[in-house]
Scaffold this motif. Sequence first.
Motif, PDB file in Angstrom:
ATOM      1  N   ILE A   1      37.515  40.779  55.486  1.00 16.12           N
ATOM      2  CA  ILE A   1      38.915  40.388  55.306  1.00 16.12           C
ATOM      3  C   ILE A   1      39.373  39.487  56.445  1.00 16.12           C
TER       4      ILE A   1
ATOM      5  N   THR B   1      47.160  48.151  53.265  1.00 16.80           N
ATOM      6  CA  THR B   1      46.863  49.441  53.901  1.00 16.80           C
ATOM      7  C   THR B   1      47.193  49.479  55.400  1.00 16.80           C
TER       8      THR B   1
ATOM      9  N   GLU C   1      40.114  32.968  50.061  1.00 10.79           N
ATOM     10  CA  GLU C   1      38.851  33.100  49.329  1.00 10.79           C
ATOM     11  C   GLU C   1      38.613  31.843  48.534  1.00 10.79           C
TER      12      GLU C   1
ATOM     13  N   GLY D   1      39.567  35.642  38.341  1.00 15.11           N
ATOM     14  CA  GLY D   1      40.037  36.937  38.827  1.00 15.11           C
ATOM     15  C   GLY D   1      40.190  37.023  40.338  1.00 15.11           C
ATOM     16  N   ARG D   2      39.885  35.953  41.059  1.00 17.51           N
ATOM     17  CA  ARG D   2      40.065  35.960  42.521  1.00 17.51           C
ATOM     18  C   ARG D   2      40.829  34.707  42.924  1.00 17.51           C
ATOM     19  N   LEU D   3      42.020  34.919  43.506  1.00 15.51           N
ATOM     20  CA  LEU D   3      42.874  33.795  43.863  1.00 15.51           C
ATOM     21  C   LEU D   3      43.162  33.843  45.351  1.00 15.51           C
TER      22      LEU D   3
ATOM     23  N   GLN E   1      49.159  42.868  44.338  1.00 14.96           N
ATOM     24  CA  GLN E   1      48.217  43.989  44.306  1.00 14.96           C
ATOM     25  C   GLN E   1      49.004  45.294  44.260  1.00 14.96           C
TER      26      GLN E   1
ATOM     27  N   ARG F   1      32.065  49.591  49.285  1.00 19.90           N
ATOM     28  CA  ARG F   1      33.340  49.035  49.757  1.00 19.90           C
ATOM     29  C   ARG F   1      33.174  48.256  51.064  1.00 19.90           C
TER      30      ARG F   1
ATOM     31  N   LEU G   1      35.589  47.356  53.192  1.00 14.24           N
ATOM     32  CA  LEU G   1      36.550  47.574  54.275  1.00 14.24           C
ATOM     33  C   LEU G   1      36.058  48.626  55.263  1.00 14.24           C
TER      34      LEU G   1
ATOM     35  N   ALA H   1      35.346  43.590  41.035  1.00 15.44           N
ATOM     36  CA  ALA H   1      36.118  44.834  40.877  1.00 15.44           C
ATOM     37  C   ALA H   1      37.577  44.550  40.505  1.00 15.44           C
TER      38      ALA H   1
ATOM     39  N   GLY I   1      40.039  48.675  44.019  1.00 24.80           N
ATOM     40  CA  GLY I   1      39.168  49.241  45.046  1.00 24.80           C
ATOM     41  C   GLY I   1      39.973  50.187  45.909  1.00 24.80           C
TER      42      GLY I   1
ATOM     43  N   GLY J   1      43.888  56.080  48.793  1.00 28.84           N
ATOM     44  CA  GLY J   1      44.643  55.220  47.876  1.00 28.84           C
ATOM     45  C   GLY J   1      43.792  54.073  47.384  1.00 28.84           C
TER      46      GLY J   1
ATOM     47  N   GLY K   1      43.992  49.662  45.795  1.00 27.50           N
ATOM     48  CA  GLY K   1      44.711  48.436  45.463  1.00 27.50           C
ATOM     49  C   GLY K   1      44.131  47.871  44.178  1.00 27.50           C
TER      50      GLY K   1
HETATM   51  P1  HAM Z   1      40.132  45.422  48.281  1.00 22.21           P
HETATM   52  O1  HAM Z   1      38.865  45.917  47.666  1.00 22.21           O
HETATM   53  O2  HAM Z   1      40.023  44.387  49.325  1.00 22.21           O
HETATM   54  O3  HAM Z   1      40.879  46.715  48.863  1.00 22.21           O
HETATM   55  O4  HAM Z   1      41.080  44.902  47.127  1.00 22.21           O
HETATM   56  C1  HAM Z   1      41.461  45.765  46.075  1.00 22.21           C
HETATM   57  C2  HAM Z   1      41.654  44.986  44.793  1.00 22.21           C
HETATM   58  O5  HAM Z   1      42.562  43.903  44.998  1.00 22.21           O
HETATM   59  C3  HAM Z   1      40.406  44.312  44.225  1.00 22.21           C
HETATM   60  O6  HAM Z   1      39.601  45.227  43.516  1.00 22.21           O
HETATM   61  C4  HAM Z   1      41.044  43.276  43.306  1.00 22.21           C
HETATM   62  O7  HAM Z   1      41.552  43.888  42.131  1.00 22.21           O
HETATM   63  C5  HAM Z   1      42.249  42.843  44.123  1.00 22.21           C
HETATM   64  N1  HAM Z   1      41.929  41.616  44.882  1.00 22.21           N
HETATM   65  C6  HAM Z   1      41.289  41.515  46.060  1.00 22.21           C
HETATM   66  N2  HAM Z   1      41.155  40.231  46.426  1.00 22.21           N
HETATM   67  C7  HAM Z   1      41.738  39.503  45.436  1.00 22.21           C
HETATM   68  C8  HAM Z   1      41.946  38.106  45.208  1.00 22.21           C
HETATM   69  N3  HAM Z   1      41.537  37.187  46.087  1.00 22.21           N
HETATM   70  N4  HAM Z   1      42.577  37.729  44.078  1.00 22.21           N
HETATM   71  C9  HAM Z   1      43.022  38.640  43.176  1.00 22.21           C
HETATM   72  N5  HAM Z   1      42.855  39.972  43.340  1.00 22.21           N
HETATM   73  C10 HAM Z   1      42.223  40.396  44.442  1.00 22.21           C
HETATM   74  C11 HAM Z   1      42.065  46.677  49.519  1.00 22.21           C
HETATM   75  O8  HAM Z   1      42.786  45.705  49.590  1.00 22.21           O
HETATM   76  C12 HAM Z   1      42.505  48.022  50.072  1.00 22.21           C
HETATM   77  N6  HAM Z   1      43.580  47.786  51.047  1.00 22.21           N
HETATM   78  C13 HAM Z   1      42.934  48.907  48.939  1.00 22.21           C
HETATM   79  C14 HAM Z   1      43.376  50.255  49.388  1.00 22.21           C
HETATM   80  C15 HAM Z   1      44.651  50.778  49.301  1.00 22.21           C
HETATM   81  N7  HAM Z   1      42.611  51.177  49.955  1.00 22.21           N
HETATM   82  C16 HAM Z   1      43.345  52.254  50.218  1.00 22.21           C
HETATM   83  N8  HAM Z   1      44.568  52.002  49.830  1.00 22.21           N
END
Ligand code: HAM
Length: 425
Positions: free
Chosen positions: A58, A80, A110, A115-117, A122, A269, A271, A290, A293, A313, A315
């Motif tokens: 990240i 988070t 990114e 599906g990735r922007l 979120q 994962r 993170l 995904a 996540g 939790g 997102g």
């Molecule tokens: P993450 O896996 O980085 O986790 O992102 C979670 C979700 O956010 C992904 O599975 C996807 O649905 C969406 N996402 C991520 N990057 C993008 C993108 N560039 N464009 C569109 N959608 C995207 C987290 O962010 C953690 N903070 C989640 C979390 C909450 N863990 C615990 N609490």
Amino acid sequence: MKIQPPPGMRDFYPEDMRIQNWLFDHWRSASRVFGFVEYEGPIFEYLDLYRLKSGEEIVSQLFHFQDRGQREFAIRPEMTPTLARMVAARANSLPRPIKWFSIPRMCRSEKPQRGRLREFYQWNADILGVDDPLADAEVIAVAVEFLRQVGLTRDEVAIRISSRPVAAALLRSIGVAPDRADRAFALIDRHDKLPPEEFARQWDETFGRQAPAARLRDLLDRTTLETCLAIAAREADAARASEQVRELWRRLRDLGVAEYCEFDLNIVRGLAYYTGIIFELHRRKPGLRALLGGGRYDNLTAMLDGPSVPGVGFGMGDAPVLELLSKLPRLSEMIDAFLIDAAPEFFPSLIEIAGDLRRDGVAVDFSYKRQPISKQFKLAAGREARFAVIVGSELASANSLTLKNLGTGEQRLVLRDDLKAAIRS
Ligand code: HAM
């Protein structure tokens, strides 16, 4: 010069906003039926919050900048760390469990793809202050509630669940040294992005001597939940984690969502802060990355110099979910009534009537241009108005207006005083 929106960013025209709002309504309603309450945070934070807490992947995707005082900030790439910071600041006064949800807009630098922007929304749902696997099961169940609401079945999607400590114990069992588990997780995280031979080459280069890629493949492909938990339970420090996974499965069954869930060691994962159960939502057909996540993070508030508050939790991004949903409902922004003047001299009365109805909360519109009745009817149909109200000579003669139901075509004269009730009924 024509200027486009920047790559990976979206314009939301009204028809796009309708879909966004439809999605947000479902996210909100799923959260509320599970007792989550909404919160928000700032759109940017000190860069250090992410440098210290989010992990390499990240951090390499941050949009960051300095203000005039040379302080370094970053637009939020996830929620988070903000959540942990907010909870840490009031840890002693917040009633437990803390069940919070949010729909933040965020940015990651990114490469834009399906599906990735670079800018996306979120849905986050997190439970803090409870280390019981019931909380893990509840956050998974709220995600399933959303899936059910929008009609995604277990034949189309699956929540794949693993556990960092159980996976670390299994890696030890094939010869990966404990201090190299993180490196191994990072590689496993990339394994579906690499061709199998390239993955095996990279794995063998790092771990080959103690744990050849073939043994890892065997572990990832063939081991069932029961065997994994039995192997992990033999290791003193993974026995509790193993019991927690068992308990999680019991709770998922109790909550009626186990049919959507699978145990899968391939989920690691990216993170850095996860300490327990981890999970992702994937469509069953390969393709999209995904859709969701999440996982358990029990050290995050303490890492922010606050008291230790366990958390779990997930997102879920808007873009991957909307990509997947092929059948979006037909949404419209129906108005209650479109007012039509039978001749230009009735127009001042029409504006007055519109004012009265709007003050009563009836959604009303009319044409700004004076034009033939047939054209005004066309405009009314275009706006998907439920009724047309014709303001004509009956207003002066009988204080009445013609009310036409545009769905059924039925038409009748109503007293001006009864108009609101007639539209509402
Ligand atoms: P993450 O896996 O980085 O986790 O992102 C979670 C979700 O956010 C992904 O599975 C996807 O649905 C969406 N996402 C991520 N990057 C993008 C993108 N560039 N464009 C569109 N959608 C995207 C987290 O962010 C953690 N903070 C989640 C979390 C909450 N863990 C615990 N609490």
